[in-house]
Design an enzyme around this catalytic site. Structure first.
Site, PDB file in Angstrom:
ATOM      1  N   TYR A 137       0.823  -1.213   0.000  1.00  0.00           N
ATOM      2  CA  TYR A 137       0.000   0.000   0.000  1.00  0.00           C
ATOM      3  C   TYR A 137       0.855   1.260   0.000  1.00  0.00           C
ATOM      4  O   TYR A 137       0.463   2.284  -0.542  1.00  0.00           O
ATOM      5  CB  TYR A 137      -0.898   0.041   1.251  1.00  0.00           C
ATOM      6  CG  TYR A 137      -2.256  -0.577   1.062  1.00  0.00           C
ATOM      7  CD1 TYR A 137      -2.394  -1.915   0.725  1.00  0.00           C
ATOM      8  CD2 TYR A 137      -3.406   0.186   1.232  1.00  0.00           C
ATOM      9  CE1 TYR A 137      -3.655  -2.478   0.578  1.00  0.00           C
ATOM     10  CE2 TYR A 137      -4.661  -0.371   1.080  1.00  0.00           C
ATOM     11  CZ  TYR A 137      -4.786  -1.690   0.757  1.00  0.00           C
ATOM     12  OH  TYR A 137      -6.030  -2.232   0.604  1.00  0.00           O
ATOM     13  N   LYS A 192       2.289 -15.189   2.522  1.00  0.00           N
ATOM     14  CA  LYS A 192       2.504 -15.904   1.255  1.00  0.00           C
ATOM     15  C   LYS A 192       3.999 -16.197   1.165  1.00  0.00           C
ATOM     16  O   LYS A 192       4.676 -15.852   0.194  1.00  0.00           O
ATOM     17  CB  LYS A 192       1.978 -15.032   0.093  1.00  0.00           C
ATOM     18  CG  LYS A 192       1.973 -15.697  -1.260  1.00  0.00           C
ATOM     19  CD  LYS A 192       0.893 -16.751  -1.455  1.00  0.00           C
ATOM     20  CE  LYS A 192       1.095 -17.492  -2.757  1.00  0.00           C
ATOM     21  NZ  LYS A 192       0.174 -18.635  -2.938  1.00  0.00           N
ATOM     22  N   ASP A 224      -3.813 -17.846   0.344  1.00  0.00           N
ATOM     23  CA  ASP A 224      -4.790 -18.493  -0.550  1.00  0.00           C
ATOM     24  C   ASP A 224      -5.557 -19.568   0.210  1.00  0.00           C
ATOM     25  O   ASP A 224      -6.778 -19.689   0.118  1.00  0.00           O
ATOM     26  CB  ASP A 224      -4.133 -19.034  -1.831  1.00  0.00           C
ATOM     27  CG  ASP A 224      -2.843 -19.791  -1.592  1.00  0.00           C
ATOM     28  OD1 ASP A 224      -2.356 -19.833  -0.445  1.00  0.00           O
ATOM     29  OD2 ASP A 224      -2.307 -20.376  -2.563  1.00  0.00           O
ATOM     30  N   ASP A 248      -6.879  -6.611   4.012  1.00  0.00           N
ATOM     31  CA  ASP A 248      -7.971  -5.907   3.327  1.00  0.00           C
ATOM     32  C   ASP A 248      -8.906  -6.934   2.700  1.00  0.00           C
ATOM     33  O   ASP A 248     -10.129  -6.882   2.870  1.00  0.00           O
ATOM     34  CB  ASP A 248      -7.371  -4.995   2.247  1.00  0.00           C
ATOM     35  CG  ASP A 248      -8.438  -4.253   1.461  1.00  0.00           C
ATOM     36  OD1 ASP A 248      -9.374  -3.749   2.100  1.00  0.00           O
ATOM     37  OD2 ASP A 248      -8.340  -4.191   0.218  1.00  0.00           O
ATOM     38  N   ASP A 252     -12.930  -8.372   4.120  1.00  0.00           N
ATOM     39  CA  ASP A 252     -14.177  -8.313   3.344  1.00  0.00           C
ATOM     40  C   ASP A 252     -14.801  -9.706   3.267  1.00  0.00           C
ATOM     41  O   ASP A 252     -16.016  -9.870   3.378  1.00  0.00           O
ATOM     42  CB  ASP A 252     -13.916  -7.821   1.913  1.00  0.00           C
ATOM     43  CG  ASP A 252     -14.228  -6.343   1.721  1.00  0.00           C
ATOM     44  OD1 ASP A 252     -13.914  -5.564   2.643  1.00  0.00           O
ATOM     45  OD2 ASP A 252     -14.768  -5.984   0.658  1.00  0.00           O
TER      46      ASP A 252
HETATM   47  C1  IPM Z   1     -10.671  -0.458   3.459  1.00  0.00           C
HETATM   48  C2  IPM Z   1     -10.684   0.090   2.042  1.00  0.00           C
HETATM   49  C3  IPM Z   1      -9.436   0.921   1.809  1.00  0.00           C
HETATM   50  C4  IPM Z   1      -8.248  -0.023   1.874  1.00  0.00           C
HETATM   51  C5  IPM Z   1      -9.394   1.738   0.489  1.00  0.00           C
HETATM   52  C6  IPM Z   1     -10.613   2.571   0.293  1.00  0.00           C
HETATM   53  C7  IPM Z   1      -8.172   2.601   0.431  1.00  0.00           C
HETATM   54  O1  IPM Z   1     -10.838  -0.937   1.113  1.00  0.00           O
HETATM   55  O2  IPM Z   1     -10.639   0.350   4.402  1.00  0.00           O
HETATM   56  O3  IPM Z   1     -10.717  -1.674   3.627  1.00  0.00           O
HETATM   57  O4  IPM Z   1      -7.903  -0.675   0.880  1.00  0.00           O
HETATM   58  O5  IPM Z   1      -7.656  -0.108   2.946  1.00  0.00           O
HETATM   59 MN    MN Z   2     -11.225  -2.871   1.999  1.00  0.00          MN
END
Ligand code: IPM
Ligand code: MN
Ligand code: NAD
Length: 360
Positions: A137, A192, A224, A248, A252
């Protein structure tokens, strides 16, 4: 003593969901000074910058930041430094918010809202600890250039740099072990290392830090496989520690185990105890302004703010209990709605949490 909270609603559903969390914070009998400022695309429209100096200064001078979300497709063509996402990346970096806690908890009432079978997700309670200020990042160099050598010499290429300094891995690993000590004493480090040098280095440092925590059972998993195991048998995990990019993606994924990404809060902490609190989801431009977004991730993020930055554990528990009570009443925003439950909007969900809070 008055505690200062910067409120940064941002874009898309940000203002709608933050409004509900602010109502919850105001309903508590605490001495809070809440100050709102523009961030993301909304700030770009007003000040031609996604993170204007005044917004950054306000965040720096606050005990905690309550953040909504940033981003909208209409800004995707802007040079990267002006895109809304730079606001959240800039806040994380400037405030040194290296430790991102993303708890994925399945409330029993939502067992059927998950796309996974209830018996797979029942009782799920995972803490994902994502390193937030390093990795690919922020690594440099990065950009687009003419490929210097090899088969693609002379062609344009895009490149980023994955890197972690030893101290960065050590401090996030410590957070992982300390968190595991407070929970079931199991820590899984996700990497990884079979392919990436950065990951092998990460793993080696985590193993070194483990010597200070002999009571914690440490395991390692490739990312993975971790992605697969999270949907196959998610309850095998308790605390996961991982880098910025993998965290990240996995958070999700873990969000969906809980029924909806609209349920997943987060805390991003620095070494001084300051924190930024935001839902793990984005600005959801597809549903913005329709009073359908789920505000619970943001309200639960406000609970984390109370716990981690203000030391108000009992108020945090009251807010979490109010959320549970509302779910038990059968109230659902569309993302978690299922037959037999009552569909409500963003504001009505906020009303219900406030009512439950006032009864507690
Ligand atoms: C999160 C988002 C951010 C990230 C983006 C919007 C920069 O996806 O907070 O998870 O990738 O960290
Ligand atoms: Mn995110
Ligand atoms: P997203 O999380 O905004 O949305 C993904 C899907 O989840 C959409 O269908 C959306 O409607 C749904 N969703 C998200 N939050 C919800 C909620 N509270 N209630 C109900 N449904 C919800 O991710 P995306 O679509 O990939 O990104 C949209 C924008 O948000 C992009 O500009 C992205 O960069 C940005 N983003 C910002 C943050 C942040 O501010 N920290 C985080 C992630 C994405």
């Amino acid at each position: 003593m008055t505690k200062k909270i910067a409120v940064l609603p941002g874009d898309g559903i940000g203002p709608e969901i933050v409004e509900q969390a602010v109502r919850v914070l105001r309903a508590l009998d605490l001495n809070l000074e809440l100050t709102e400022a523009a961030v993301g695309g909304a700030a770009f429209d007003q000040f031609e910058h996604p993170l204007p100096p005044l917004t950054l200064e306000l965040a720096q001078a606050s005990d905690a930041v309550l953040f909504g979300a940033v981003g909208d497709w209409k800004y995707d063509e802007l040079p990267r430094e002006f895109r809304p996402e730079q606001a959240i990346l800039g806040l994380r970096k400037s405030l040194g918010l290296f430790a991102n806690l993303r708890p994925a908890i399945l409330y029993p009432e939502l067992a059927n809202a998950s796309t996974l079978k209830p018996e797979v997700v029942a009782g799920l309670d995972i803490m994902i600890i994502r390193e937030l200020t390093g990795d690919i990042y922020f690594g440099t160099p990065r950009g687009v250039r003419s490929a210097p050598d090899g088969r693609f010499a002379g062609e344009r290429e895009g490149y980023d740099t994955m890197r972690y300094a030893e101290s960065e891995v050590r401090r996030i690993a410590r957070i992982g072990f300390e968190t595991a000590m407070k929970r079931s004493r199991k820590l899984c480090s996700v990497d990884k290392a079979n392919v990436l040098e950065t990951s092998q280095f990460w793993k080696d440092i985590v193993i070194e830090v483990a010597r200070d925590f002999p009571e914690v059972e440490l395991s390692h998993m490739y990312v993975d496989n971790a992605a697969m195991q999270l949907v196959k048998a998610p309850r095998q995990f308790d605390v996961i520690v991982t880098g910025n990019l993998f965290g990240d993606i996995l958070s999700d994924e873990a969000a969906m185990l809980t029924g909806s990404i609209g349920m997943l809060p987060s805390a991003s902490l620095n070494e001084k105890g300051q924190g930024l609190y935001e839902p793990s989801h984005g600005s959801a431009p597809d549903i913005a302004g329709q009073n359908v977004a789920n505000p619970l991730a943001t309200i639960l993020s406000a609970a984390m703010l109370l716990r981690y930055s203000l030391g108000c554990a009992s108020e945090a528990e009251r807010v979490e209990a109010a959320v549970k009570a509302v779910l038990a009443q059968g109230l659902r925003t569309p993302d978690i709605h299922e037959p037999g439950t009552t569909r409500v909007g963003t504001a009505e969900m906020g009303d219900a949490v406030l009512n439950a809070l006032q009864r507690s």
